[in-house]
Write an enzyme that holds these catalytic residues in place. Structure first.
Site, mmCIF file in Angstrom:
data_model
loop_
_atom_site.group_PDB
_atom_site.id
_atom_site.type_symbol
_atom_site.label_atom_id
_atom_site.label_comp_id
_atom_site.label_asym_id
_atom_site.label_seq_id
_atom_site.Cartn_x
_atom_site.Cartn_y
_atom_site.Cartn_z
ATOM 1 N N GLY A 43 0.843 -1.201 0.000
ATOM 2 C CA GLY A 43 0.000 0.000 0.000
ATOM 3 C C GLY A 43 0.875 1.247 0.000
ATOM 4 C CB SER A 45 4.436 6.212 1.867
ATOM 5 O OG SER A 45 5.030 6.724 3.025
ATOM 6 C CB SER A 50 4.741 0.275 9.443
ATOM 7 O OG SER A 50 5.728 0.016 10.330
ATOM 8 C CB SER A 117 5.612 -4.168 -2.753
ATOM 9 O OG SER A 117 4.651 -4.266 -1.735
HETATM 10 P P1 ADP Z 1 3.098 2.739 6.207
HETATM 11 O O1 ADP Z 1 3.847 1.637 6.897
HETATM 12 O O2 ADP Z 1 2.036 2.220 5.283
HETATM 13 O O3 ADP Z 1 3.979 3.758 5.582
HETATM 14 P P2 ADP Z 1 2.545 3.675 8.858
HETATM 15 O O4 ADP Z 1 1.952 2.499 9.561
HETATM 16 O O5 ADP Z 1 3.988 3.988 9.109
HETATM 17 O O6 ADP Z 1 2.253 3.522 7.301
HETATM 18 O O7 ADP Z 1 1.718 5.005 9.184
HETATM 19 C C1 ADP Z 1 0.324 5.021 9.068
HETATM 20 C C2 ADP Z 1 -0.226 6.177 9.890
HETATM 21 O O8 ADP Z 1 -1.659 6.189 9.721
HETATM 22 C C3 ADP Z 1 0.049 6.045 11.365
HETATM 23 O O9 ADP Z 1 0.340 7.304 11.884
HETATM 24 C C4 ADP Z 1 -1.277 5.472 11.925
HETATM 25 O O10 ADP Z 1 -1.495 5.817 13.257
HETATM 26 C C5 ADP Z 1 -2.300 6.138 10.995
HETATM 27 N N1 ADP Z 1 -3.551 5.382 10.836
HETATM 28 C C6 ADP Z 1 -4.793 5.900 10.896
HETATM 29 N N2 ADP Z 1 -5.739 4.963 10.719
HETATM 30 C C7 ADP Z 1 -5.080 3.800 10.553
HETATM 31 C C8 ADP Z 1 -5.504 2.449 10.344
HETATM 32 N N3 ADP Z 1 -6.780 2.098 10.282
HETATM 33 N N4 ADP Z 1 -4.556 1.497 10.209
HETATM 34 C C9 ADP Z 1 -3.264 1.827 10.261
HETATM 35 N N5 ADP Z 1 -2.801 3.080 10.462
HETATM 36 C C10 ADP Z 1 -3.690 4.068 10.614
#
Ligand code: ADP
Length: 211
Positions: A43, A45, A50, A117
């Site tokens: 998905g 960024s 994560s 990815s």
């Molecule tokens: P990625 O790994 O996809 O780059 P992260 O997990 O690092 O994303 O960051 C996602 C951000 O979105 C975090 O700050 C998280 O708290 C927020 N967020 C809001 N809603 C959700 C949700 N349903 N699931 C995951 N993260 C969420």
């Protein structure tokens, strides 16, 4: 392929032969009382890969399951420090990650990965290498919402042109054609998302080791 001096050398000329140990993956899975495998989150960024991967890991760990989260940025700090974000480098980044995942799955772990990815071709490559040991989860979230979250300020930099080739802004993200599961993080919180993943793993019986 970058900085890989052996890339054009045949294994036979290097005399490299795979060594099979006495203890096999099945033995490790039996000892652990669960199957190993790869849960691949894809998905944009800031979509939540994560956050969800770590929450799922915590819940699995509490159930006595041996896990490990491989995170995009962490891998780029060490193993793939020599790679950038061109198409060629992204491919090599992924190739190395997949090899690490395969070793970890062989070691008996449930591996959860959080890599953007963005290309169908790359995800198909991962699936082809792991087959039934692979589950693909599309963490769905619009660019607008990801940009609003922007936890690391990277979208802002991408919009300003400071970061080039940024997925969703100046590089493509190909929405998965046929993911095993879609989690829409605009319509559920992280906790609920993690529960949905666990329920899905259970419905597939993904972690049950069969002798
Ligand atoms: P990625 O790994 O996809 O780059 P992260 O997990 O690092 O994303 O960051 C996602 C951000 O979105 C975090 O700050 C998280 O708290 C927020 N967020 C809001 N809603 C959700 C949700 N349903 N699931 C995951 N993260 C969420």
């Amino acid at each position: 392929m970058k900085n890989n001096s052996t890339s054009n050398i045949q294994h036979s000329t290097l005399n490299i032969v795979w060594h099979n140990g006495y203890v096999k993956r099945a033995d490790r899975n039996r000892l652990n009382k669960h199957k190993s495998g790869l849960i691949w989150f894809t998905g944009l960024s800031a979509s939540g890969k994560s956050t969800i991967a770590h929450l799922v890991e915590k819940k699995l760990h509490e159930q006595g399951i041996r896990t490990y989260v491989l995170d995009g940025d962490n891998v780029r700090h060490g193993l793939n420090v020599d790679l950038g974000f061109s198409r060629e480098d992204r491919k090599e980044n992924l190739r190395r990650i997949v090899e690490v995942c395969k070793l970890m799955v062989d070691a008996g772990l449930v591996v959860l990965t959080a890599f953007i990815s963005p290309y169908n071709e790359d995800r198909a490559y991962v699936r082809s290498k792991l087959n039934d040991d692979y589950i693909e989860i599309y963490v769905k979230c619009s660019v607008e919402e990801c940009e609003r979250r922007d936890p690391k300020g990277l979208y802002k930099k991408a919009r300003a042109g400071i970061i080039k080739n940024y997925t969703g802004i100046s590089a493509p993200y190909e929405v998965p054609d046929n993911p095993d599961l879609v989690i829409d993080t605009e319509h559920c919180d992280p906790e609920k998302a993690a529960v949905l993943v666990l329920e899905f793993l259970k419905s597939r019986d993904f972690l049950r080791f069969r002798n």
